[in-house]
Structures are given as structure tokens and as C-alpha cells.
Design a protein around this motif. Structure first.
Motif, mmCIF file in Angstrom:
data_model
loop_
_atom_site.group_PDB
_atom_site.id
_atom_site.type_symbol
_atom_site.label_atom_id
_atom_site.label_comp_id
_atom_site.label_asym_id
_atom_site.label_seq_id
_atom_site.Cartn_x
_atom_site.Cartn_y
_atom_site.Cartn_z
ATOM 1 N N ARG A 89 1.453 8.316 1.444
ATOM 2 C CA ARG A 89 0.153 7.821 0.835
ATOM 3 C C ARG A 89 -0.498 6.571 1.950
ATOM 4 O O ARG A 89 -1.615 6.108 1.727
ATOM 5 C CB ARG A 89 0.584 6.995 0.170
ATOM 6 N N ARG A 144 -4.498 0.872 -6.105
ATOM 7 C CA ARG A 144 -4.783 0.473 -4.689
ATOM 8 C C ARG A 144 -5.031 0.144 -3.791
ATOM 9 O O ARG A 144 -4.273 -0.147 -2.454
ATOM 10 C CB ARG A 144 -6.386 0.914 -5.279
ATOM 11 N N GLN A 196 -2.342 8.920 -5.177
ATOM 12 C CA GLN A 196 -3.439 9.313 -3.903
ATOM 13 C C GLN A 196 -4.889 9.012 -4.558
ATOM 14 O O GLN A 196 -5.096 8.833 -5.201
ATOM 15 C CB GLN A 196 -3.143 11.190 -3.845
ATOM 16 N N GLY A 197 -5.490 8.428 -3.406
ATOM 17 C CA GLY A 197 -6.716 7.990 -3.640
ATOM 18 C C GLY A 197 -7.022 6.064 -4.277
ATOM 19 O O GLY A 197 -6.549 4.839 -3.673
#
Lengths: 342, 342
Positions: free
Chosen positions: A182, A272, A340-341
Motif C-alpha cells: 500500500r 488515507r 487501496q487509495g
């Protein structure tokens, strides 16, 4: 006769025999697994027993056989939902094979010695301890009971003590791989107390795999396996250092505390700003406020492996289990905290 | 002789007597509470016992006295942290007075009958059930054991069954007052399953006090005492109706699920848009993501009241506890989910 207390002794096999018009021995044989009795007699006995609310007494059989059909289950604080789950699954699995749970609750492994009198006094057929056996002295005292003992997540074994472990080290490595995939660059590891050997293994696997992936050694946070400890450890860190961008915690309780502190004290967003991984897959890991990636120890499989280790000892005369170590693979449960992201 | 299994019987009082050079009766007297033995003999016996790892066997005494010094504790699923806490506190309190816990885990009150053979077979001195006894049939079967029984939060009593209840109805009234004081105009009540009598009492107190304060009857949401049930009930409601501005839940697990659903499915903020109150004060109620106002059932006081009710029966020959009902006041624990202003 007024004022006399009503009879309070339990209904006995003699009472049942009288009502059924059979001998007391016929009642005993009806309720013993290997007892031979005619169908007609059995029917009369069962009808009388039902009418009187008779339930057979196991104590004479325990006295004669030395086998109580009880298994001592030693647990630490049930405040950790993981231990509550372990106890729950054991109680269900043991009941299914006709065994009962003598619950032995001890504050910590130092207090384990107190528990031994309980286990010995009732001649339990075996003992299972979810509390890790951390010292040789405790292992020696347990071995002296001369009953088969299974420890969860313990490193010490003896002829009488076998262990069932989740694969802590591999899980640590998997956590490192997940965080590295990640894009984590500043990893951190929140350890449980020093006496928690399983937690140490998780940290070791995590650190060695981070190194293999070319990442820095993880920042060490010291927790105590509680929610509050996880929260406090993160607050201490944030008061002196920039936050990590990936955090692996030795258990889910600490991870939930860490998430709350990262959000509230740090104003950080999960996943995040920080990706978080726990261990145990307690029910709260799946609650939406945490949505925590975790490792499922597969308690049902650990319980099944324990019963396999005990099977020989529980069927025949109790004997050593041979000091075996059984490792159960853990299952990564990916959730939002490592999305993810982010 | 090679290949012969090592001796596996537990160390006996005869072994201790041999090593200490005293009679077996002297060993028995040393380890019995009322046994008389000289200081010199006692010292020799204790030294030999320690050297051999001897621990006294309680089974002969159980056989003779009919008293096992075990208390059966009946619980439902330990997935609810409240029940885990109850069990934990009982285990600690009973150990302190020299009693052990025979754990009886049953899926629900319908399965209670299976548990009775366990309780009777080991001649437990008393039983405590945290699982409410919901039917007269179950109460009759329990009474037939002729041991003192204490039920938590049950309405049924008998000469053998007493109950310890938290003051459910008053708590419901207090929840209504708190929400009314915060300006709630559209109250809702999330009930547990219909068989949960304690939950019904909480809802009754809530509704009658809302009426007294001139507020509308609460919208009824039906949960099942689980996190998932709380979440689902709120989702169902929001799909057809505007949200309430105040919600009282029959337990904290449902309240946590409700909060997550109000936030995620409804985009609502707690406490600004909806004020939420739970019941049980489980550890998760104080976790920052929920910060849930709740009612503390004061488990330590419930446990103490239970031991008071059992004291007579446990000291002398077991007898009926007289079908008493003891009500324990609950303690409101205000937190962020009902904060003024929000």
C-alpha cells in the motif's frame, strides 16, 4: 409438624426405584452408558424419573473412575472479546462430546499457581489454558498435575504440555507485505506486554519482512493489549514524533484504541493518512467505525486441534500428550483500514 | 520393562504420608479445614506435599458431604461483552469465597433443559443464570433440581428461584427524561427480542415517561440484541421514514450498530441530529467512536446481591432462597451521544 422445612435432598435413584417398582440397581443401569436393562424396565424407570424430576448423580462414578469428565479452562480477563470467544467455542465443543467446563479465571500468569489447586481438587481430566504459560516454574507446576494440558500461544512445552499456536510470525510477515504494497514508508509496530510471547513473534515477523522489502525498522509503540493502552501509546507518540503512515498492532483492542487516538489527537484519517492492521478479528474489528483489517486466528480450528491432542488422553487413562506444538494458519481479513487509495 | 508407560496417577495422600513418615490420616487432617494435627506433623506433611507436587482431591469430600463447592453459572452467548463481564465478575467473587464455577453455556433459554443434567450431575451447590428464565416450564425444571437458583433479570420466581434485576423500568424513565431535557421531539425505542422481559420493562418505562412529558409515543424499532440487528433496524427505518431525533436502545450492542447506521446510511451526526442512549455500559460504550450514554447495571452489586441471597444456602444444607426479588439501581453514565448542544 408445621414449620418443618420441606425435604430438600435431590431426588435419588432409590426414590425412582420405589415409584417404578424396580430395584435401585435397575435405575443405575438405565442411566449408565454401558448398563444392560430390559426395554420394559427402562421404560418404567424413565417414566418414574421424569415424574420425579430425577437427574443422575455423577459423583459416585467420578469417585470410582477418577475421571470427572470435566476439563479445566483457564482464562485471563474476559474483557478481551477474543478470550470470551475462545471460552464460548470451547464450552460448545466440549459439551458436544459430553464434557463440562470448570472455569478457572486468573488475573495473570503469575496467579496461575492458585488455579492449580482448583484443577487438581476436582480431578479434571485435562486442562486448556488460553493464558500463555510464560515461565518454566509455571510449566513445572502444571506438569506436576499429571493431566494433559494444552496451552494456547505458548512456547513452553513438556511431556504433559502441548501447545496450539496461531502462526504469529507468518502473520507478522503478511502484515508487512500488505502495508508495503500500500506504499507505506514509515511503519510502526504496537507491541503487547513483554511477557506476551505471541505478540513478540508477530513483531519479529513484521520487522524481518519490512527489512526484506527495503523498508525502515518499525517505530516501536508499547501497549498493554487493552483499548486504553493502544490509545495512550499513540498519544505519547504523537506528542513527540510525526505519525507513522502504517501501523501493525499486536491485537485488535489496541488497534481500536490507536485508531481513535489517531483520529482525535492527531486529526488523521484512516486509511488515507495511516493504514492500520490488528490481530484476533474480534467482533469490533468489523464494526463500521473501525472497519479494521485483522488476522482471524480461526478459533474453531484451534479448538478442534486442541480436542484432537486431548482425544487419546480423554478416551483412555489420562497420559502425557507428548509436548507437541500444532500451528494453525491465520487468515488475513482485509477491511477498510488498509483500503487501496483511501 | 522398556516401553511401559510412566506412572500417571496423580500424587496421592499415601505417597505424601510415605515421604513424610506419617500416617495417611495425618495427611488428610493437614489438608482438611477442621483437621487437628500437631505443628511438627503439619510441617513434615507440607514439606513432603511440596516436594511431590501433591494437591488434595476434593472428590471424596464431595461424595461424603453431597456438597461440591461448585456453582453452576449459566450464560448465553459470550459475544455480548455484558455477559462476559458478568461471568468474569462471578468467577472472581466465587473464587474469593472458595467456590468454583461450572460453566454452562447454552444457546438460548429453549436449550436450558440440556443444561440441567450438567448442573444436577455434578451436584452443584447452587446455580446462577444470566440467561433469563422466560417460561414456566423452564422455571419448573430448574426448581426440580432442589438447589438454590438465582436468575438475572427474570420475572419468574419460585421457592427455589430468586431473581436479581437491574431497575429496568426506572432506567427507561430516566432515558425519557434525559432525551426530553435535550429537546427531543421525535423519540424512538429499539427493543430487543420479544422474549427479553428486561428489555420490555425498559421500553415500558421509556414510553410512560415520554407520555408524562407530553411527547409522542416512541417509534418502535425491533432489534435482536446484537450490533448487526441494531444496524439493520435503523437501515429499515431510514428507508421508509424520517429519522428520529432521539433513540433509546435496549442494549449497547444495538446502540453501537444504530449509531454506525445513522452515520453511514443516514449521513446523520451524533448527537447533533440524533441523540442516542444505550444500556449495559459495555466497554465499547466508552470507546471514542461511540462515546455512548448508557446505563451501568452495576454488575459488582448484582453479583454481591446474588452471593447474599445464596449465603445461607451455601453455608448450611442447601435450601430454598424463598423466591425473593432484589432490584439493583442502575447508574446513568452520560457521554457525548447525548451532549447538550451537540
Amino acid at each position: 409438624m408445621t414449620g418443618r422445612r420441606p425435604t430438600i435432598r435431590p431426588v435419588s435413584s432409590v426414590d425412582v426405584a420405589k415409584l417404578a417398582g424396580v430395584s435401585q440397581s435397575a435405575v443405575s443401569r438405565t442411566f449408565s452408558p454401558d448398563g444392560s436393562v430390559s426395554a420394559a424396565t427402562r421404560e418404567k424407570v424413565l417414566a418414574a424419573a421424569a415424574a420425579l424430576g430425577y437427574r443422575p448423580n455423577r459423583i459416585p462414578a467420578i469417585m470410582l473412575s477418577g475421571r470427572s469428565h470435566m476439563v479445566g479452562v483457564v482464562v485471563g480477563g474476559l474483557d478481551n472479546p477474543f478470550y470470551a470467544t475462545v471460552l464460548d467455542r470451547f464450552a460448545v465443543a466440549l459439551r458436544e462430546i459430553g464434557l463440562q467446563v470448570l472455569l478457572v479465571q486468573v488475573a495473570d500468569s503469575v496467579a496461575l499457581d492458585d488455579a492449580l489447586d482448583q484443577l487438581a481438587g476436582y480431578r479434571v481430566d485435562a486442562a486448556v489454558t488460553a493464558l500463555a504459560v510464560g515461565t518454566q516454574r509455571a510449566a513445572d507446576a502444571l506438569s506436576a498435575l499429571r493431566i494433559p494440558i494444552i496451552c494456547f500461544n505458548s512456547r513452553l512445552t513438556s511431556p504433559w504440555i502441548s501447545t496450539v499456536q496461531s502462526d504469529n510470525r507468518t502473520a507478522g510477515r503478511d502484515a508487512a507485505d500488505l502495508l508495503a504494497d500500500r506504499g507505506v514508508r514509515r511503519p510502526a509496530w504496537m507491541a503487547g506486554p513483554r511477557a506476551n510471547a505471541a505478540s513478540q513473534e508477530r513483531g519479529r515477523g513484521f520487522a524481518e519482512r519490512l527489512a526484506a522489502r527495503g523498508l525502515p525498522s518499525p517505530t516501536l509503540l508499547r501497549g498493554d493489549d487493552t483499548y486504553q493502552g493502544g490509545q495512550d501509546a499513540v498519544r505519547r507518540l504523537l506528542s513527540t514524533s510525526p505519525p507513522p503512515d502504517g501501523l501493525f498492532c499486536g491485537n485488535d483492542l489496541m488497534a481500536c484504541g490507536a485508531i481513535d487516538a489517531l483520529r482525535q489527537a492527531g486529526g488523521l484519517s484512516i486509511p488515507r493518512d495511516v493504514r492500520v492492521v490488528g490481530y484476533d478479528d474480534i467482533p469490533q474489528a468489523s464494526w463500521q467505525s473501525y472497519d479494521l483489517t485483522s488476522f482471524d486466528q480461526q478459533v474453531e480450528r484451534m479448538v478442534a486441534a486442541t480436542l484432537d491432542l486431548l482425544a487419546g488422553a480423554l478416551a483412555g487413562p489420562p497420559g502425557p500428550t507428548g509436548g507437541r506444538t500444532v500451528r494453525i494458519p491465520v487468515r488475513l481479513v482485509p477491511r477498510g483500514s488498509t483500503r487501496q487509495g483511501g
